[in-house]
Design an enzyme around this catalytic site. Structure first.
Site, short mmCIF file in Angstrom:
data_model
loop_
_atom_site.label_atom_id
_atom_site.label_comp_id
_atom_site.label_asym_id
_atom_site.label_seq_id
_atom_site.Cartn_x
_atom_site.Cartn_y
_atom_site.Cartn_z
N ARG A 242 48.41 -12.42 6.63
CA ARG A 242 47.52 -11.84 7.63
C ARG A 242 46.84 -10.61 7.05
NH1 ARG A 242 52.75 -11.31 10.30
NH2 ARG A 242 53.72 -9.38 9.65
N GLU B 73 48.90 2.25 12.50
CA GLU B 73 50.04 1.74 13.26
C GLU B 73 51.39 2.15 12.65
OE1 GLU B 73 47.34 -0.34 12.41
OE2 GLU B 73 46.52 -0.01 14.41
N ASN B 74 51.38 2.59 11.39
CA ASN B 74 52.64 2.91 10.72
C ASN B 74 53.35 4.14 11.32
OD1 ASN B 74 51.54 1.78 7.43
ND2 ASN B 74 52.86 0.74 8.90
N TRP B 75 52.64 4.91 12.15
CA TRP B 75 53.27 6.08 12.80
C TRP B 75 54.40 5.64 13.73
CZ3 TRP B 75 52.04 10.55 10.69
CH2 TRP B 75 50.77 10.73 10.15
N GLU C 106 37.56 -12.84 -1.41
CA GLU C 106 38.51 -13.91 -1.69
C GLU C 106 39.91 -13.36 -1.42
OE1 GLU C 106 37.83 -17.02 -2.51
OE2 GLU C 106 35.68 -16.62 -2.42
N ARG D 255 47.31 -9.65 -1.03
CA ARG D 255 48.40 -9.21 -0.17
C ARG D 255 49.73 -9.71 -0.75
NH1 ARG D 255 49.32 -8.11 6.12
NH2 ARG D 255 51.49 -7.53 5.89
N GLY E 61 60.17 -2.35 2.00
CA GLY E 61 61.41 -2.31 2.76
C GLY E 61 62.35 -3.44 2.36
N ARG E 62 61.79 -4.66 2.26
CA ARG E 62 62.61 -5.81 1.89
C ARG E 62 63.14 -5.69 0.46
NH1 ARG E 62 58.18 -9.84 3.41
NH2 ARG E 62 57.07 -7.88 3.67
N ASP F 67 52.63 -4.43 0.50
CA ASP F 67 53.68 -4.79 1.46
C ASP F 67 54.95 -5.30 0.76
OD1 ASP F 67 54.74 -5.05 3.98
OD2 ASP F 67 53.91 -7.04 4.31
C1 IPE Z 1 54.77 -1.47 2.93
O1 IPE Z 1 56.08 -1.92 2.82
C2 IPE Z 1 54.68 0.04 2.86
C3 IPE Z 1 54.06 0.72 4.01
C4 IPE Z 1 53.59 0.15 5.08
C5 IPE Z 1 53.99 2.17 3.94
P1 IPE Z 1 56.92 -2.20 4.15
O2 IPE Z 1 57.64 -0.94 4.51
O3 IPE Z 1 56.07 -2.78 5.20
O4 IPE Z 1 57.99 -3.26 3.63
P2 IPE Z 1 58.59 -4.49 4.44
O5 IPE Z 1 57.44 -5.30 4.95
O6 IPE Z 1 59.44 -3.92 5.54
O7 IPE Z 1 59.39 -5.22 3.42
MG MG Z 2 55.67 -4.71 5.86
#
Ligand code: IPE
Ligand code: MG
Length: 217
Positions: A170, A49-51, A183, A164, A5-6, A2
């Site tokens: 989460r 859910e990423n769809w 763990e 994570r 994007g940020r 994760d």
């Molecule tokens: C995780 O990075 C990559 C995928 C779910 C494919 P994110 O895209 O969720 O990045 P943030 O959380 O927006 O920074």
């Molecule tokens: Mg994310």
């Protein structure tokens, strides 16, 4: 994995650039884990859910997946890592499905380390599918072990350590059945910045955990 994007946003780049950097981080960590002797590495690459994400972002991730799988096929003999995909591949393009199957089949001869890539994966979905497989077999007598064998990983061991990155605390529908006694290690480091030194830190933290499995220890 994760925080892609940020990571991109901080640099004024499109989100897909973050996913691309994330794919590089994954390649590095997979290689390093193998070197450390980690027998199973499971990564959450794309959830059920990423769809919901914008079509161009989903398309960007699919293109990166294809690139990764092609590279993995090319480097199979050098890396000697077994690749498994956890998740229902049906919604992917036929081309991507073929690449996934080819990677799994051609890498199945390697036993020194396994990378499981979760694609279109959801923990609840996995449990529902397990129940369906069990029902399809005529509901044989169940034990936890037996039910676990219907998960995508079959009878591989449960994860010892779940990492994570990206600052959220989460589980987001990851390995719900398998993580019963894992763990957990959370870090604010964004996935594209997660390197060998970060994995060392996570393993070091794990070394100091006391695992009691409900006992008094
Ligand atoms: C995780 O990075 C990559 C995928 C779910 C494919 P994110 O895209 O969720 O990045 P943030 O959380 O927006 O920074
Ligand atoms: Mg994310």
């Amino acid at each position: 994995m994760d925080g892609n994007g940020r990571w991109a946003k901080k640099r004024g780049l499109p989100r897909t650039a973050g996913h691309s950097a994330g794919a590089d981080a994954f390649r590095k960590i997979a290689r390093y884990s193998h070197k450390l002797g980690v027998q199973y590495l499971t990564v959450y690459a794309f959830s059920t859910e990423n769809w919901k994400r914008p079509a161009d972002e989903v398309a960007g991730i699919m293109a990166l997946l294809e690139k990764y799988l092609l590279q993995a096929l090319r480097d199979l003999e050098k890396e000697k890592i077994r690749i498994c995909i956890f998740g229902d591949l049906a919604p992917f393009t036929p081309r991507l499905q073929t690449l996934c199957r080819e990677c799994m089949e051609r890498s199945s001869i390697y036993t020194g380390g396994q990378v499981n890539i979760c694609l279109n994966y959801g923990g609840r979905d996995e449990i529902v599918r397990a129940a369906q497989k069990w029902a399809a077999e005529g509901c044989p007598a169940l034990s936890e072990e037996r039910f676990g064998s219907y998960m995508w990983g079959g009878s591989i061991p449960d994860p010892d350590l779940l990492i994570r990155p990206g600052g959220e605390m989460r589980i987001s529908n990851f390995l719900l059945w398998e993580c019963a006694y894992s763990e957990f290690y959370f870090t604010d480091v964004l996935w594209p910045d997660f390197d060998e030194a970060e994995l060392d830190k996570a393993i070091e933290a794990f070394r100091h955990r006391q695992r009691r499995y409900g006992d008094v220890g």
